[in-house]
Design a protein around this motif. Sequence first.
Motif, PDB file in Angstrom:
ATOM      1  N   GLN A 118       0.828  -1.204   0.000  1.00 44.85           N
ATOM      2  CA  GLN A 118       0.000   0.000   0.000  1.00 44.85           C
ATOM      3  C   GLN A 118       0.866   1.258   0.000  1.00 44.85           C
ATOM      4  O   GLN A 118       0.614   2.203  -0.754  1.00 44.85           O
ATOM      5  N   PHE A 119       1.890   1.263   0.845  1.00 46.48           N
ATOM      6  CA  PHE A 119       2.785   2.428   0.889  1.00 46.48           C
ATOM      7  C   PHE A 119       3.508   2.600  -0.448  1.00 46.48           C
ATOM      8  O   PHE A 119       3.763   3.712  -0.896  1.00 46.48           O
ATOM      9  N   ARG A 120       3.824   1.468  -1.073  1.00 47.04           N
ATOM     10  CA  ARG A 120       4.491   1.514  -2.369  1.00 47.04           C
ATOM     11  C   ARG A 120       3.560   2.114  -3.424  1.00 47.04           C
ATOM     12  O   ARG A 120       3.973   2.949  -4.236  1.00 47.04           O
ATOM     13  N   ASP A 170       8.700  -0.300   2.864  1.00 42.05           N
ATOM     14  CA  ASP A 170       8.793  -1.384   3.836  1.00 42.05           C
ATOM     15  C   ASP A 170       9.070  -0.872   5.247  1.00 42.05           C
ATOM     16  O   ASP A 170       8.616  -1.453   6.228  1.00 42.05           O
ATOM     17  N   ASP A 171       9.808   0.227   5.331  1.00 44.44           N
ATOM     18  CA  ASP A 171      10.038   0.829   6.642  1.00 44.44           C
ATOM     19  C   ASP A 171       8.745   1.429   7.189  1.00 44.44           C
ATOM     20  O   ASP A 171       8.464   1.366   8.382  1.00 44.44           O
ATOM     21  N   HIS A 172       7.959   2.035   6.294  1.00 43.90           N
ATOM     22  CA  HIS A 172       6.665   2.568   6.722  1.00 43.90           C
ATOM     23  C   HIS A 172       5.763   1.443   7.225  1.00 43.90           C
ATOM     24  O   HIS A 172       5.054   1.594   8.217  1.00 43.90           O
ATOM     25  N   TRP A 215      -1.000  10.459  11.262  1.00 41.19           N
ATOM     26  CA  TRP A 215       0.324  10.213  10.663  1.00 41.19           C
ATOM     27  C   TRP A 215       0.184   9.842   9.187  1.00 41.19           C
ATOM     28  O   TRP A 215       0.908  10.351   8.328  1.00 41.19           O
ATOM     29  N   LEU A 216      -0.790   8.976   8.900  1.00 37.52           N
ATOM     30  CA  LEU A 216      -1.032   8.555   7.514  1.00 37.52           C
ATOM     31  C   LEU A 216      -1.353   9.756   6.630  1.00 37.52           C
ATOM     32  O   LEU A 216      -0.848   9.871   5.507  1.00 37.52           O
ATOM     33  N   ASP A 217      -2.173  10.644   7.168  1.00 34.45           N
ATOM     34  CA  ASP A 217      -2.566  11.828   6.402  1.00 34.45           C
ATOM     35  C   ASP A 217      -1.377  12.740   6.119  1.00 34.45           C
ATOM     36  O   ASP A 217      -1.352  13.452   5.111  1.00 34.45           O
ATOM     37  N   SER A 218      -0.415  12.727   7.019  1.00 38.96           N
ATOM     38  CA  SER A 218       0.723  13.640   6.889  1.00 38.96           C
ATOM     39  C   SER A 218       1.765  13.147   5.889  1.00 38.96           C
ATOM     40  O   SER A 218       2.639  13.912   5.467  1.00 38.96           O
ATOM     41  N   LEU A 219       1.678  11.882   5.508  1.00 40.30           N
ATOM     42  CA  LEU A 219       2.687  11.325   4.592  1.00 40.30           C
ATOM     43  C   LEU A 219       2.446  11.818   3.166  1.00 40.30           C
ATOM     44  O   LEU A 219       1.331  11.761   2.655  1.00 40.30           O
ATOM     45  N   GLU A 220       3.529  12.276   2.552  1.00 40.12           N
ATOM     46  CA  GLU A 220       3.399  12.748   1.175  1.00 40.12           C
ATOM     47  C   GLU A 220       4.454  12.111   0.295  1.00 40.12           C
ATOM     48  O   GLU A 220       5.606  11.948   0.709  1.00 40.12           O
ATOM     49  N   ALA A 221       4.039  11.764  -0.917  1.00 41.21           N
ATOM     50  CA  ALA A 221       4.985  11.185  -1.873  1.00 41.21           C
ATOM     51  C   ALA A 221       5.971  12.258  -2.311  1.00 41.21           C
ATOM     52  O   ALA A 221       5.614  13.435  -2.433  1.00 41.21           O
ATOM     53  N   PRO A 222       7.232  11.870  -2.526  1.00 40.56           N
ATOM     54  CA  PRO A 222       8.225  12.836  -3.001  1.00 40.56           C
ATOM     55  C   PRO A 222       7.803  13.401  -4.355  1.00 40.56           C
ATOM     56  O   PRO A 222       7.269  12.690  -5.199  1.00 40.56           O
ATOM     57  N   ASP A 223       8.040  14.684  -4.527  1.00 38.23           N
ATOM     58  CA  ASP A 223       7.631  15.370  -5.757  1.00 38.23           C
ATOM     59  C   ASP A 223       8.440  14.843  -6.952  1.00 38.23           C
ATOM     60  O   ASP A 223       9.658  14.926  -6.981  1.00 38.23           O
ATOM     61  N   GLN A 224       7.727  14.290  -7.945  1.00 45.01           N
ATOM     62  CA  GLN A 224       8.402  13.687  -9.092  1.00 45.01           C
ATOM     63  C   GLN A 224       8.593  14.673 -10.237  1.00 45.01           C
ATOM     64  O   GLN A 224       9.206  14.346 -11.254  1.00 45.01           O
ATOM     65  N   THR A 225       8.049  15.888 -10.129  1.00 43.91           N
ATOM     66  CA  THR A 225       8.081  16.825 -11.265  1.00 43.91           C
ATOM     67  C   THR A 225       9.396  17.570 -11.348  1.00 43.91           C
ATOM     68  O   THR A 225       9.728  18.114 -12.389  1.00 43.91           O
ATOM     69  N   THR A 226      10.133  17.623 -10.252  1.00 46.55           N
ATOM     70  CA  THR A 226      11.381  18.379 -10.286  1.00 46.55           C
ATOM     71  C   THR A 226      12.514  17.559 -10.895  1.00 46.55           C
ATOM     72  O   THR A 226      12.553  16.358 -10.728  1.00 46.55           O
TER      73      THR A 226
END
Lengths: 200, 200
Positions: free
Chosen positions: A143-145, A153-155, A189-200
Motif C-alpha cells: 500500500q505504501f508503495r 517497507d520501513d513505513h 500520521w497517515l494523512d501527513s505522509l506525502e509522496a516525493p515530488d516527481q516533477t522536479t
Amino acid sequence: MTDSVKPRARAADKRRRLATEAARILHEQGVERTTLADIARAADVPVGNVYYYFKTKDELVLAALSEHSAHLDELTNRLDQLPDPRDRLKTLIEAWIDQREVAARYGCPTGTLAVELDKRADGTLDAEAGTVVRRLLEWSGDQFRALGLSDPDDHALTLISAYQGMSLLANALRDPDIMARQGARLLHWLDSLEAPDQTT
Amino acid sequence: MTDSVKPRARAADKRRRLATEAARILHEQGVERTTLADIARAADVPVGNVYYYFKTKDELVLAALSEHSAHLDELTNRLDQLPDPRDRLKTLIEAWIDQREVAARYGCPTGTLAVELDKRADGTLDAEAGTVVRRLLEWSGDQFRALGLSDPDDHALTLISAYQGMSLLANALRDPDIMARQGARLLHWLDSLEAPDQTT
DNA sequence: GTCTATAAATTGATAGAC
DNA sequence: GTCTATCAATTTATAGAC
C-alpha cells in the motif's frame, strides 16, 4: 445414499469446529494454559476423539494459526476493494480501533501467539506466527508503495510495530482507550505522509 | 562467631541467586515452560529447598519481575544524571538498540512477561507486569513534560508502544535489524518534536 | 468414524530426616 | 537451614471396544 454423506459432512464439521474453538480459546487462555480437554469441550467433541483429527496439540495450534491467517486474508481482500491505498490503510486502522475491547482483554491474536510460540523448545512452530505477521507487513508495504512513498517497507514496519505495541500496552494496562488514542495518532500520521515530488 | 554469619550470608545469597536466575530463565523460556527444577538447577539449589525461600512458583515469578523492575530503576536513575530530558530519552532509545540481539531472541523481558501473565487464570499477577510498564510510561511522560511538549503522556505512550512493538516484531521475525531501523526512526522523531512557542 | 478408559510422563508442592 | 524422597494432580497421548 443420503446417509453416506451426513457422517462425512459432520466429520468435516467437527474438524472445523475444533479449529475455530482452538483459535478462540488459545487467544483467550494462551497456548500453555489451554488443555486439549478445554478445546474438546468447547467444540463439543469427546477428548479422545480429538486425536482422530489432530495428531498432536501442536497441530491444533497450527490450525488455530491458520484460522487467524484466513481472517487476515478476508480482511485484506475486502480492503483491496477500495480504490485508494491510503483509504485501505485507514480502514485497517479503524478496524483495529473497533477491536479495542478484545485487544485490551486478550491482546492481538497473532502477536500474543508469536510471543508464546517463541518460548517453545520445539522450534517447529516458532516461525509460523512470524509468517502471518510477515504477510501483514508485506500487504502494508504494498500500500505504501502504491502511494509512491520512499522506504515503503520501513513505513509498513512502523505501522505494524505501532499496532503490536499499542495492543500489548492496551492489554497490559487493560485500557481499550490506548487503542483509540494511538489509532487516532496513526490516522493523523497517515494523512501527513506525502509522496516525493516527481516533477522536479 | 564467624560461623554464625556465613550460613546466613549464604542463605541470602541463595535467595538472590534464585531470583536472578528466575529472571533470566523466565525471560528465555517463558513462565509456563519453565519448571522449578530448571531454576533450582541454574541457581545450584536443590529442588526441594526452593520452597524454603519461595512458597509458590508465583512468588518466584514475582521475584523475577522485581529484578526487572530494579534494572529499570537503575537505568532511569543513570539517565536522570543527564541534564537534557531529550538526551535522556535518546540514550534510552540507544540502550534499546544496544539490546537488539537479546530482543530479537527473547523479546522485551517485561513485555513478554506481561503477555504471559495476562493469560493466567489466577488474576493475582495480571496487574504486576503492568505496573512495571506503567513506571516506564510515567518516567517517559516526565521527560516529555520537561521538554514543554503538549500531551506529554500521549508522547510517552507512543514511545513505549513503539518500543514494545518493535521488540515483538524483532522477536517474531528473529531480526535484530528491526530494532536498529525503528530505533533510528524514533531518534529522528524525537529530534523533530518542538515545544509550542510560548512567546506569542 | 466415534468414543471410553487408561497409560505415561511431567510437575508443583509437601513431609520429614538431618 | 538444608536436602531427599515422594505425593497428588494434571495432561498429552494411545489402545482398543463399538
